[in-house]
Design an enzyme around this catalytic site. Structure first.
Site, PDB file in Angstrom:
ATOM      1  N   ASN A 222       0.847  -1.191   0.000  1.00  0.00           N
ATOM      2  CA  ASN A 222       0.000   0.000   0.000  1.00  0.00           C
ATOM      3  C   ASN A 222       0.885   1.245   0.000  1.00  0.00           C
ATOM      4  O   ASN A 222       2.121   1.154  -0.078  1.00  0.00           O
ATOM      5  CB  ASN A 222      -0.983  -0.021   1.172  1.00  0.00           C
ATOM      6  N   GLU A 225       3.448   1.384   2.910  1.00  0.00           N
ATOM      7  CA  GLU A 225       4.497   0.374   2.736  1.00  0.00           C
ATOM      8  C   GLU A 225       5.434   0.752   1.599  1.00  0.00           C
ATOM      9  O   GLU A 225       6.651   0.533   1.677  1.00  0.00           O
ATOM     10  CB  GLU A 225       3.841  -0.986   2.487  1.00  0.00           C
ATOM     11  N   ASP A 296      -7.846  -6.786   1.739  1.00  0.00           N
ATOM     12  CA  ASP A 296      -7.926  -8.249   1.700  1.00  0.00           C
ATOM     13  C   ASP A 296      -8.762  -8.702   0.510  1.00  0.00           C
ATOM     14  O   ASP A 296      -8.416  -9.664  -0.186  1.00  0.00           O
ATOM     15  CB  ASP A 296      -8.554  -8.785   2.988  1.00  0.00           C
TER      16      ASP A 296
END
Length: 510
Positions: A222, A225, A296
């Site tokens: 993301n 990150e 997810d």
């Protein structure tokens, strides 16, 4: 007569349609999810007073719900989308672990490689809310993962990976997939592993660098990150996209991946590949609410689509649509095949009339947003179209695609066209995340529509020059800009239709 969904080769499918989720589910790819499983709790109640000990609200709990979270939520999404799912991980011999195992098994997920250890604490995240607002989150997790549990999981890796079409690693830093588990996975999945039938490998990790030795097919960091990978702060909006794209080589090198998909929450995603191919998706975010787990869902749908053989860019568009479904649902949610089909079906009647479109454009322009307009037949959607529309979207904030009517296509292309009628063409184009609005025009050129909408940018494919376009004078009348975008050789609809009618195969890639 159009092909039935069952007969369509998924590897050539570029467009999203309401039949596609069912077709992917019918493939039923076998997918292993290995990593940090957890149990999410959602407790809600009312607040009518403060406690005596401190100026803190007292929440009178009225409902409790527990659902699989983390890697377990990814597995639940895969199962809901039709995959044959196995989970590998570690839970404690506690109530949360028993609850989590039971919910996964009830969803038809294979839990034989979900190890239970008496010294392990099952990770839980309990959110306490009132009036739709999360007030507090309580996290409980093991400080260290028992060595015996790690050894047992590592020993089962080879058996867990065997005969899988894809392996999805969910590493959120709890230590469950640290060494020796990571070393075991590298031995089975890495480039030096024995055997030539390696499954698709997708890594969704807070820090994907330790997984570089596995040579993942995809990593999905993301924004936060990605910033850590680059050791820099990223800007916002389109500048953030450009900053990420400029670091494509560094991200690919750091992660060891064949492709990097950077997820940018409300700004969608951007695909980075060694050959320079870029693809954007655009999110359709909901108002802020108690939603969790869209990431997810995204990585689950992406993995399913790739494992079933869908092209990478189409897989990204599908995954973005699945994420868009769950952000409109409260709590930790999953996207099912039926929900995704309904979401895509909703685009079937999305072509706006001129009056409706003009009203929408006025709203966006009042918000300071730049309008981009392009037009064409878009009869048989192919990679040239999707790349071109992605480029057009990046010229402004709102992308409007004007489709030639069926009669107009026949006048331009001949009596055998269009292959797909206007409603089908509109539904397919509208389902692309880069497209905001679709309309239909029947005039010889788009000039009347341009004069009505006055887009800041009018975009056309690179097989034109501004001087060749009949619409250019209308754009220049009000100070707009004509943008000529890249043209992809051998990717015209006419060429595709000719190959189909001549019985020729696909154009080989270099």
């Amino acid at each position: 007569m159009s092909e039935s969904p069952e007969s369509i080769d998924l590897s050539t499918q570029r467009a999203l349609s309401d039949w596609l989720p069912g077709r992917l589910a019918a493939e039923q790819p076998s997918i292993l999810v290995i990593g940090d499983v957890m149990l999410d709790g959602w407790w809600s109640g009312s607040i009518e007073r403060l406690c005596r000990e401190a100026p803190a609200p007292v929440v009178d709990i009225q409902s409790r719900e527990s659902v699989p979270g983390g890697a377990a939520n990814t597995a639940m999404n895969l199962a809901a989308l039709g995959a044959k799912v196995s989970v590998a991980g570690i839970v404690g011999s506690d109530d949360a672990g028993e609850d989590l195992r039971g919910q996964l098994a009830a969803a038809g997920i294979d839990v034989q490689h979900l190890h239970t250890h008496p010294d392990m604490v099952t990770t839980t995240k309990i959110r306490i809310s009132s009036g739709g607002q999360v007030m507090l989150r309580l996290d409980d997790a093991a400080r260290t993962v028992p060595a015996g549990a790690l050894a047992a999981l590592a020993a089962s890796v080879r058996a867990a990976v065997e005969r899988q079409d894809a392996v999805l690693v969910c590493d959120y830093g709890t230590g469950v997939v640290a060494d020796p588990v990571r070393t075991a996975l590298a031995g089975v999945l890495g480039p030096d592993a024995a055997g030539g039938n390696r499954p698709l490998v997708v890594v969704d990790a807070h820090d994907p660098r330790p997984w570089a030795a596995v040579r993942p097919d995809l990593v999905t960091p993301n924004a936060q990150e990605t910033a850590r990978l680059l050791d820099r702060k990223l800007p916002e909006g389109q500048e953030r996209v450009e900053a990420v794209a400029a670091e494509s080589a560094a991200l690919l090198q750091e992660t060891g991946a064949r492709a990097v998909v950077v997820t940018l929450d409300r700004d969608g995603t951007v695909l980075l590949m060694p050959d320079g191919v870029r693809h954007r998706t655009w999110a359709r975010p909901a108002a802020e609410k108690q939603a969790s787990g869209a990431g997810d869902t995204f990585v689950a749908a992406l993995t399913l689509a790739r494992a079933a053989g869908l092209p990478l860019t189409a897989s990204l568009d599908l995954a973005q649509s699945a994420a868009d479904v769950v952000v409109h649902q409260p709590g930790t949610s999953v996207c099912s095949t039926a929900q995704l089909s309904r979401y895509l079906e909703a685009f079937a009647d999305t072509a706006l009339t001129g009056d409706e479109l003009e009203r929408q454009i006025e709203v966006h322009r009042a918000q300071g947003q730049r309008i981009v307009l392009t037009n064409g037949c878009f009869d048989v959607l192919h990679s040239g179209h999707t790349r071109y529309l992605n480029q057009a979207k990046q010229l402004g904030d709102i992308l409007v695609v004007a489709l030639n009517s069926d009669d107009s296509v026949r006048r331009l292309k001949g009596p055998g066209r269009p292959i797909n009628n206007m409603a089908d063409r509109a539904a397919v184009v509208a389902a692309l995340s880069c497209v905001d609005y679709v309309t239909v025009f029947d005039t010889p050129t788009a000039t009347p529509l341009i004069r009505r909408l006055r887009p800041e940018v009018y975009a056309k494919g690179g097989d034109y020059t501004p001087e060749m376009l009949a619409e250019t004078p209308a754009v220049e009348e009000y100070g707009g800009r004509v943008a000529i975008l890249d043209y992809v050789a051998e990717r015209s609809t006419t060429a595709v239709v000719k190959r189909i009618r001549d019985g020729e195969g696909a154009v080989p890639t270099n």
